[in-house]
Design a protein around this motif. Structure first.
Motif, PDB file in Angstrom:
ATOM      1  N   VAL A 127       0.869  -1.180   0.000  1.00  0.00           N
ATOM      2  CA  VAL A 127       0.000   0.000   0.000  1.00  0.00           C
ATOM      3  C   VAL A 127       0.905   1.229   0.000  1.00  0.00           C
ATOM      4  O   VAL A 127       1.799   1.347   0.835  1.00  0.00           O
ATOM      5  N   LEU A 128       0.671   2.139  -0.937  1.00  0.00           N
ATOM      6  CA  LEU A 128       1.448   3.370  -1.024  1.00  0.00           C
ATOM      7  C   LEU A 128       0.493   4.549  -1.033  1.00  0.00           C
ATOM      8  O   LEU A 128      -0.364   4.654  -1.906  1.00  0.00           O
ATOM      9  N   ILE A 129       0.642   5.413  -0.029  1.00  0.00           N
ATOM     10  CA  ILE A 129      -0.149   6.640   0.037  1.00  0.00           C
ATOM     11  C   ILE A 129       0.852   7.782  -0.063  1.00  0.00           C
ATOM     12  O   ILE A 129       1.502   8.143   0.915  1.00  0.00           O
ATOM     13  N   GLY A 130       1.021   8.307  -1.269  1.00  0.00           N
ATOM     14  CA  GLY A 130       1.991   9.361  -1.505  1.00  0.00           C
ATOM     15  C   GLY A 130       2.432   9.365  -2.961  1.00  0.00           C
ATOM     16  O   GLY A 130       2.002   8.529  -3.755  1.00  0.00           O
ATOM     17  N   ASP A 131       3.270  10.307  -3.292  1.00  0.00           N
ATOM     18  CA  ASP A 131       3.743  10.469  -4.659  1.00  0.00           C
ATOM     19  C   ASP A 131       5.036   9.690  -4.878  1.00  0.00           C
ATOM     20  O   ASP A 131       5.801   9.459  -3.942  1.00  0.00           O
ATOM     21  N   VAL A 132       5.262   9.321  -6.142  1.00  0.00           N
ATOM     22  CA  VAL A 132       6.449   8.549  -6.504  1.00  0.00           C
ATOM     23  C   VAL A 132       7.185   9.249  -7.637  1.00  0.00           C
ATOM     24  O   VAL A 132       6.570   9.638  -8.641  1.00  0.00           O
ATOM     25  N   LYS A 133       8.505   9.398  -7.464  1.00  0.00           N
ATOM     26  CA  LYS A 133       9.394   9.834  -8.547  1.00  0.00           C
ATOM     27  C   LYS A 133      10.469   8.774  -8.648  1.00  0.00           C
ATOM     28  O   LYS A 133      11.275   8.614  -7.723  1.00  0.00           O
ATOM     29  N   ALA A 134      10.470   8.036  -9.764  1.00  0.00           N
ATOM     30  CA  ALA A 134      11.396   6.918  -9.898  1.00  0.00           C
ATOM     31  C   ALA A 134      11.785   6.715 -11.346  1.00  0.00           C
ATOM     32  O   ALA A 134      11.086   7.162 -12.261  1.00  0.00           O
ATOM     33  N   GLY A 135      12.887   6.025 -11.539  1.00  0.00           N
ATOM     34  CA  GLY A 135      13.316   5.661 -12.880  1.00  0.00           C
ATOM     35  C   GLY A 135      12.373   4.640 -13.493  1.00  0.00           C
ATOM     36  O   GLY A 135      11.999   4.736 -14.654  1.00  0.00           O
ATOM     37  N   SER A 136      11.978   3.643 -12.696  1.00  0.00           N
ATOM     38  CA  SER A 136      11.005   2.650 -13.157  1.00  0.00           C
ATOM     39  C   SER A 136      10.080   2.286 -12.011  1.00  0.00           C
ATOM     40  O   SER A 136      10.456   2.357 -10.839  1.00  0.00           O
ATOM     41  N   LEU A 137       8.861   1.896 -12.348  1.00  0.00           N
ATOM     42  CA  LEU A 137       7.844   1.551 -11.366  1.00  0.00           C
ATOM     43  C   LEU A 137       7.189   0.251 -11.789  1.00  0.00           C
ATOM     44  O   LEU A 137       6.714   0.122 -12.911  1.00  0.00           O
ATOM     45  N   THR A 138       7.170  -0.727 -10.874  1.00  0.00           N
ATOM     46  CA  THR A 138       6.495  -1.992 -11.117  1.00  0.00           C
ATOM     47  C   THR A 138       5.362  -2.100 -10.107  1.00  0.00           C
ATOM     48  O   THR A 138       5.597  -2.007  -8.902  1.00  0.00           O
ATOM     49  N   VAL A 139       4.144  -2.316 -10.600  1.00  0.00           N
ATOM     50  CA  VAL A 139       2.973  -2.391  -9.736  1.00  0.00           C
ATOM     51  C   VAL A 139       2.319  -3.756  -9.950  1.00  0.00           C
ATOM     52  O   VAL A 139       1.914  -4.091 -11.054  1.00  0.00           O
ATOM     53  N   ALA A 140       2.221  -4.530  -8.863  1.00  0.00           N
ATOM     54  CA  ALA A 140       1.612  -5.856  -8.939  1.00  0.00           C
ATOM     55  C   ALA A 140       0.103  -5.752  -8.780  1.00  0.00           C
ATOM     56  O   ALA A 140      -0.419  -4.846  -8.119  1.00  0.00           O
ATOM     57  N   ALA A 141      -0.611  -6.700  -9.385  1.00  0.00           N
ATOM     58  CA  ALA A 141      -2.063  -6.757  -9.236  1.00  0.00           C
ATOM     59  C   ALA A 141      -2.410  -6.981  -7.770  1.00  0.00           C
ATOM     60  O   ALA A 141      -1.771  -7.779  -7.085  1.00  0.00           O
ATOM     61  N   GLY A 142      -3.386  -6.239  -7.279  1.00  0.00           N
ATOM     62  CA  GLY A 142      -3.807  -6.362  -5.890  1.00  0.00           C
ATOM     63  C   GLY A 142      -3.216  -5.295  -4.989  1.00  0.00           C
ATOM     64  O   GLY A 142      -3.687  -5.085  -3.882  1.00  0.00           O
ATOM     65  N   SER A 143      -2.175  -4.614  -5.434  1.00  0.00           N
ATOM     66  CA  SER A 143      -1.580  -3.547  -4.624  1.00  0.00           C
ATOM     67  C   SER A 143      -2.475  -2.315  -4.695  1.00  0.00           C
ATOM     68  O   SER A 143      -3.336  -2.204  -5.560  1.00  0.00           O
TER      69      SER A 143
END
Length: 171
Positions: A127-143
């Motif tokens: 669970v992520l509550i906030g902003d993201v600044k990244a080179g790459s982002l991987t998001v799994a199903a269910g997150s």
């Protein structure tokens, strides 16, 4: 009877000591005292693998983390994390604060912004509550995530392109 045993000891000669052979020292010219040099990249990789700090599941800590090693949070931490290594938030763990790390893996909960990361992985239980600044982002199903994500941009390009986004459909 004890006389016979004493006589046997007196009459029998002691066994000769075993000869001791000394190794010849190697000639000074053949000795190699050159230090072994490990390439800096390999040495740095080995040091990073060895240094990981753990906040255990039964701990709650408030403060600030800064350093060059890896951090694994299995408990609760409130404060900013700024590391040059990896940050892992285990399933059931919670972090409240800003994050700067090389790689961020979220299986627990992060309430705060990821301000700078080369790679972010949001796992199925994450669970992520906030902003993201990244080179790459991987998001799994269910997150789950609530916030904005900027990824794939190089350096300042992300902040300069942010102002050029459309705010809605044209009238």
């Amino acid at each position: 009877m004890s006389m016979w045993k004493d006589q046997a000891r007196k009459d029998s000669p002691a066994p000769p000591p075993e000869p001791v052979t000394l190794r010849d020292p190697a000639p000074a010219a053949a000795a190699d005292f050159t230090p072994t040099v490990t390439p800096p990249a390999a040495r740095a990789a080995a040091e990073r693998e060895l240094k990981e700090s753990l906040i255990a599941a039964d701990l709650t800590i408030e403060g600030k983390i800064e350093g060059a090693g890896h951090i694994r949070i299995a408990g609760k931490f409130k404060g900013d994390v700024n590391v040059q290594g990896d940050l892992t938030i285990e399933n059931g763990a919670k972090l409240n604060g800003g994050v700067r790390a090389k790689k961020v893996i979220i299986a627990g909960e992060l309430e705060g912004n990821i301000e700078s990361a080369a790679r972010v992985e949001l796992l199925a239980s994450g669970v992520l509550i906030g902003d993201v600044k990244a080179g790459s982002l991987t998001v799994a199903a269910g997150s789950r995530m609530r916030g904005q994500a900027d990824f794939g941009w190089e350096g300042d390009k992300a902040s300069s392109d942010k102002g050029g986004k459309d705010s809605g459909p044209a009238a």
